[in-house]
Structures are given as structure tokens and as C-alpha cells.
Design a protein around this motif. Structure first.
Motif, PDB file in Angstrom:
ATOM      1  N   ALA A 162       0.933  -1.153  -0.109  1.00 45.23           N
ATOM      2  CA  ALA A 162       0.012   0.086   0.048  1.00 45.23           C
ATOM      3  C   ALA A 162       0.794   1.260  -0.132  1.00 45.23           C
ATOM      4  N   PRO A 163       0.551   2.311  -0.865  1.00 45.13           N
ATOM      5  CA  PRO A 163       1.145   3.550  -0.912  1.00 45.13           C
ATOM      6  C   PRO A 163       0.808   4.414   0.512  1.00 45.13           C
ATOM      7  N   ALA A 164       1.705   5.105   0.988  1.00 42.40           N
ATOM      8  CA  ALA A 164       1.250   6.189   2.079  1.00 42.40           C
ATOM      9  C   ALA A 164       0.461   7.325   1.362  1.00 42.40           C
ATOM     10  N   SER A 184       5.197   9.467  -1.841  1.00 44.24           N
ATOM     11  CA  SER A 184       6.416   8.607  -2.010  1.00 44.24           C
ATOM     12  C   SER A 184       6.565   7.650  -1.242  1.00 44.24           C
ATOM     13  N   SER A 185       5.908   7.022  -0.240  1.00 39.78           N
ATOM     14  CA  SER A 185       6.393   5.986   0.751  1.00 39.78           C
ATOM     15  C   SER A 185       5.305   5.044   0.837  1.00 39.78           C
ATOM     16  N   PRO A 223      14.779  11.293   2.481  1.00 43.29           N
ATOM     17  CA  PRO A 223      15.142  12.214   1.532  1.00 43.29           C
ATOM     18  C   PRO A 223      14.555  12.085   0.143  1.00 43.29           C
ATOM     19  N   VAL A 224      13.826  10.974  -0.072  1.00 43.43           N
ATOM     20  CA  VAL A 224      13.185  10.938  -1.314  1.00 43.43           C
ATOM     21  C   VAL A 224      11.525  11.266  -1.377  1.00 43.43           C
ATOM     22  N   GLY A 225      11.406  12.089  -2.316  1.00 44.42           N
ATOM     23  CA  GLY A 225       9.998  12.625  -2.156  1.00 44.42           C
ATOM     24  C   GLY A 225      10.043  13.756  -1.070  1.00 44.42           C
ATOM     25  N   SER A 226       8.901  13.765  -0.186  1.00 51.68           N
ATOM     26  CA  SER A 226       8.910  14.681   0.744  1.00 51.68           C
ATOM     27  C   SER A 226       9.084  13.913   2.325  1.00 51.68           C
ATOM     28  N   PRO A 227       9.970  14.436   3.033  1.00 52.10           N
ATOM     29  CA  PRO A 227       9.912  13.930   4.482  1.00 52.10           C
ATOM     30  C   PRO A 227       8.753  13.826   5.098  1.00 52.10           C
ATOM     31  N   ALA A 228       7.574  14.331   4.717  1.00 55.21           N
ATOM     32  CA  ALA A 228       6.276  14.396   5.515  1.00 55.21           C
ATOM     33  C   ALA A 228       5.549  13.097   4.862  1.00 55.21           C
ATOM     34  N   ASP A 229       6.033  12.509   4.032  1.00 53.45           N
ATOM     35  CA  ASP A 229       5.432  11.347   3.295  1.00 53.45           C
ATOM     36  C   ASP A 229       5.628  10.114   3.930  1.00 53.45           C
ATOM     37  N   ARG A 230       4.714   9.658   4.968  1.00 50.73           N
ATOM     38  CA  ARG A 230       5.046   8.838   5.784  1.00 50.73           C
ATOM     39  C   ARG A 230       3.780   7.686   6.249  1.00 50.73           C
TER      40      ARG A 230
END
Length: 184
Positions: free
Chosen positions: A32-34, A43-44, A138-145
Motif C-alpha cells: 500500500a502507498p502512504a 512517495s512512501s 530524502p526521497v519525495g517529501s519527508p512528510a510522506d510517511r
């Protein structure tokens, strides 16, 4: 070296449908994507290896900054005999929150370790879900969790593949999906 066709009969082993982990009976993989606040994939993500009937697990934690949860349960000196799922998560240490969603999804389905044993079947269940993260901030946004919802979505995908639920078809996908969405 023997030809591949003769190797497939060693010990009665026969290549599975996709020659992957999902070929093992009782084990399924879901991704599943975040998602952002609007529900758009970011991105995560999370990958869940589900084994609802339980499977023996072991771990070897390496690296200078490991991010894990419940992996100590897998040491031979501890009493836990099986796991119900393994959550592989992006989002660095923040991604460990996804394992809570996997646990909640398993508990809702009546899957877990019976706290009071088989003598009290209606007693509480604790799904055993070790988890590990990768550093993908560091890939995409660090807020993508990934969070608990992402873990639950990956579990649903895995169990759907295991049960061959309507709308879920085919083997587990490979590539930059789930926990590997931002892997480099």
C-alpha cells in the motif's frame, strides 16, 4: 551445473506460480502507498507479509541505525512461537506506526496470540507483527510517511490475495511498491 529442469525436482520442489514468497501456502504479500490528506499516493508505503495461521520467524538486525518493532520476540530465547504478519515500512522510524494498523486489522479478523491460551477462546488476542523500516525520507517529501491506515491497507491487500477476494487478483507485484516506493 545441472539444467534448471532437473533442479526443479530436487527434494520434490517445483517452481511456484511466480517463484516468490507468495507461492508458499498460507503466506501472502500486500502493498500500500502512504497517502496524503486528499487520499493521493505519495512517495512512501508499506509491504505486509501476512501469515494468518502463524509462521516461525527469525531476525538479524543490522546497520548503525535500525528501526524495528517487536523484533526481540523473534530471538530463540523468547517464548513466542510464531508471527502473524511482518510489516516492512517506509518513512524511517515514523513508519513503525503502520504496524499498529496491521495489528488492528488482524485483531478485527480474530487473528492473534490467545493471551489466556486455548482454554479461554473468547479471551483477548494479540497479533504478533514484527516490523522494520527503511530510511526513505530524502526521497519525495519527508512528510510522506505511512501510518496505521497504510498498514491496514497493505494487510487487506495481502489477505485479499491469500483469500482471492473479488477485486484482488494475480500474484504479489514487484518493484517500487509498498515499502519500496522510495527505496533507492
Amino acid at each position: 551445473m545441472a539444467a534448471a529442469s532437473s533442479m526443479s525436482s530436487v527434494f520434490g520442489a517445483v517452481p511456484g506460480r511466480v517463484n516468490g514468497l507468495a507461492d508458499v501456502p498460507g503466506i501472502a504479500v500486500g502493498h500500500a502507498p502512504a497517502r496524503d490528506d486528499a487520499g493521493k499516493p505519495v512517495s512512501s508505503g508499506v509491504t505486509v507479509v501476512a501469515c494468518p495461521s502463524g509462521a516461525v520467524g527469525a531476525v538479524d538486525v543490522r546497520g548503525g541505525g535500525p528501526g524495528t518493532r517487536e523484533t526481540d520476540l523473534l530471538k530463540p530465547s523468547n517464548s513466542m512461537q510464531s508471527v502473524h504478519a511482518v510489516a516492512l515500512c517506509g518513512g524511517s522510524a515514523f513508519g513503525l506506526d503502520a504496524a499498529g494498523g496491521v495489528m488492528a486489522g488482524l485483531e478485527e479478523r480474530g487473528i492473534g496470540f490467545p493471551v489466556f491460551g486455548d482454554a479461554v477462546p473468547e479471551g483477548p488476542l494479540v497479533p504478533i507483527v514484527p516490523a522494520a523500516v527503511i530510511f526513505d525520507l530524502p526521497v519525495g517529501s519527508p512528510a510522506d510517511r505511512p501510518g496505521a491506515d497504510c498498514g491496514r491497507e497493505a494487510l487487506t491487500a495481502a489477505l485479499g490475495a491469500l483469500d482471492e477476494l473479488p477485486g484482488v487478483s494475480g500474484p504479489a507485484v514487484n518493484g517500487c511498491v509498498g515499502a519500496g516506493r522510495a527505496a533507492t
